[in-house]
Design a protein around this motif. Structure first.
Motif, PDB file in Angstrom:
ATOM      1  N   UNK A  86       1.278  -1.424   0.250  1.00 49.14           N
ATOM      2  CA  UNK A  86      -0.036   0.261   0.058  1.00 49.14           C
ATOM      3  C   UNK A  86       0.530   0.848   0.050  1.00 49.14           C
ATOM      4  N   UNK A  87       1.947   0.890  -0.436  1.00 47.72           N
ATOM      5  CA  UNK A  87       2.688   2.292  -0.461  1.00 47.72           C
ATOM      6  C   UNK A  87       3.182   3.074  -1.838  1.00 47.72           C
ATOM      7  N   UNK A  88       1.761   3.610  -2.144  1.00 45.36           N
ATOM      8  CA  UNK A  88       1.812   3.284  -3.642  1.00 45.36           C
ATOM      9  C   UNK A  88       3.114   4.528  -4.487  1.00 45.36           C
ATOM     10  N   UNK A  89       3.135   5.793  -2.997  1.00 46.56           N
ATOM     11  CA  UNK A  89       4.184   7.030  -3.929  1.00 46.56           C
ATOM     12  C   UNK A  89       5.395   6.339  -4.182  1.00 46.56           C
ATOM     13  N   UNK A  90       5.509   6.091  -2.965  1.00 47.43           N
ATOM     14  CA  UNK A  90       6.973   5.344  -2.599  1.00 47.43           C
ATOM     15  C   UNK A  90       7.383   4.408  -4.350  1.00 47.43           C
ATOM     16  N   UNK A  91       6.407   3.630  -3.775  1.00 46.22           N
ATOM     17  CA  UNK A  91       7.073   2.343  -4.919  1.00 46.22           C
ATOM     18  C   UNK A  91       6.867   2.744  -6.325  1.00 46.22           C
ATOM     19  N   UNK A  92       6.087   4.221  -6.581  1.00 50.11           N
ATOM     20  CA  UNK A  92       5.744   5.365  -8.322  1.00 50.11           C
ATOM     21  C   UNK A  92       7.102   5.612  -8.161  1.00 50.11           C
ATOM     22  N   UNK A 101      16.433   4.210 -15.554  1.00 48.68           N
ATOM     23  CA  UNK A 101      17.808   3.238 -16.046  1.00 48.68           C
ATOM     24  C   UNK A 101      17.757   2.864 -17.176  1.00 48.68           C
ATOM     25  N   UNK A 102      16.881   1.833 -17.715  1.00 50.06           N
ATOM     26  CA  UNK A 102      16.354   1.140 -18.437  1.00 50.06           C
ATOM     27  C   UNK A 102      15.425   2.113 -19.297  1.00 50.06           C
ATOM     28  N   UNK A 103      15.584   2.524 -20.059  1.00 54.85           N
ATOM     29  CA  UNK A 103      13.982   3.681 -20.483  1.00 54.85           C
ATOM     30  C   UNK A 103      13.448   2.482 -21.835  1.00 54.85           C
ATOM     31  N   UNK A 104      14.023   1.813 -22.716  1.00 53.17           N
ATOM     32  CA  UNK A 104      13.610   1.096 -23.505  1.00 53.17           C
ATOM     33  C   UNK A 104      13.078   0.049 -22.684  1.00 53.17           C
ATOM     34  N   UNK A 105      12.752  -0.215 -21.305  1.00 54.60           N
ATOM     35  CA  UNK A 105      11.660  -1.341 -20.920  1.00 54.60           C
ATOM     36  C   UNK A 105      10.309  -0.686 -20.930  1.00 54.60           C
ATOM     37  N   UNK A 106       9.276  -1.423 -21.365  1.00 53.24           N
ATOM     38  CA  UNK A 106       7.974  -1.068 -21.512  1.00 53.24           C
ATOM     39  C   UNK A 106       7.703  -1.342 -20.720  1.00 53.24           C
ATOM     40  N   UNK A 107       7.627  -2.237 -20.250  1.00 51.81           N
ATOM     41  CA  UNK A 107       7.538  -3.566 -18.734  1.00 51.81           C
ATOM     42  C   UNK A 107       7.616  -2.208 -17.471  1.00 51.81           C
ATOM     43  N   UNK A 108       8.433  -1.558 -16.819  1.00 58.48           N
ATOM     44  CA  UNK A 108       8.542  -0.489 -16.591  1.00 58.48           C
ATOM     45  C   UNK A 108       7.698   0.262 -16.151  1.00 58.48           C
ATOM     46  N   UNK A 109       8.090   1.029 -17.339  1.00 56.09           N
ATOM     47  CA  UNK A 109       7.289   2.089 -17.676  1.00 56.09           C
ATOM     48  C   UNK A 109       5.627   1.413 -17.265  1.00 56.09           C
ATOM     49  N   UNK A 110       5.288   0.403 -17.663  1.00 53.55           N
ATOM     50  CA  UNK A 110       3.340   0.544 -17.715  1.00 53.55           C
ATOM     51  C   UNK A 110       3.323   0.422 -16.525  1.00 53.55           C
ATOM     52  N   UNK A 111       4.212   0.100 -14.852  1.00 49.97           N
ATOM     53  CA  UNK A 111       4.035   0.460 -13.860  1.00 49.97           C
ATOM     54  C   UNK A 111       4.240   1.225 -13.145  1.00 49.97           C
ATOM     55  N   UNK A 112       4.395   2.699 -13.975  1.00 49.85           N
ATOM     56  CA  UNK A 112       4.409   3.810 -13.419  1.00 49.85           C
ATOM     57  C   UNK A 112       2.818   4.546 -13.174  1.00 49.85           C
TER      58      UNK A 112
END
Length: 116
Positions: A86-92, A101-112
């Motif tokens: 439940x710590x969404x802001x810190x997770x974000x 750090x890995x700008x081509x990762x759509x997987x990482x970007x999708x979590x933002x």
């Protein structure tokens, strides 16, 4: 092959086979022997995550980041563990770091998430 490496491999094999709880046994032993090994801490964090031990997963991924601050996967995984607690802001924040750090990762970007 060292005993620690054998324990690490045993833990990884358990993870690959879907036996995360069993993986924690071997990986915890390996961690006690070599607490400064990021690979062991990451695998243990993943095992904890898979058995829904979010706080322990968070601790392991934070330890990985102490050892390797630019580890994109550790930032992502820490974000997931934080989000589950439940710590969404810190997770974000960690998702954003992982993505930067890995700008081509759509997987990482999708979590933002847009928390503004």
């Amino acid at each position: 092959m060292s005993d620690t490496y054998h324990l690490f491999q045993q833990g990884r094999d358990h993870l690959k086979a879907g036996r995360a709880a069993q993986a924690t046994v071997a990986l915890e032993k390996a961690k006690r022997r070599e607490p400064e090994k990021a690979s062991i801490r990451e695998a243990l964090g993943l095992a904890y995550f898979r058995i829904q031990r979010w706080r322990e997963a968070e601790e392991e991924f934070r330890a990985v980041l102490e050892l390797s601050p630019a580890d994109d996967y550790a930032h992502y995984a820490l974000g997931r563990a934080l989000e589950k607690q439940g710590k969404a802001a810190e997770a974000n924040g960690h998702y954003k770091l992982a993505s930067s750090l890995r700008p081509k990762s759509e997987h990482y970007a999708a979590r933002i998430k847009d928390l503004d």
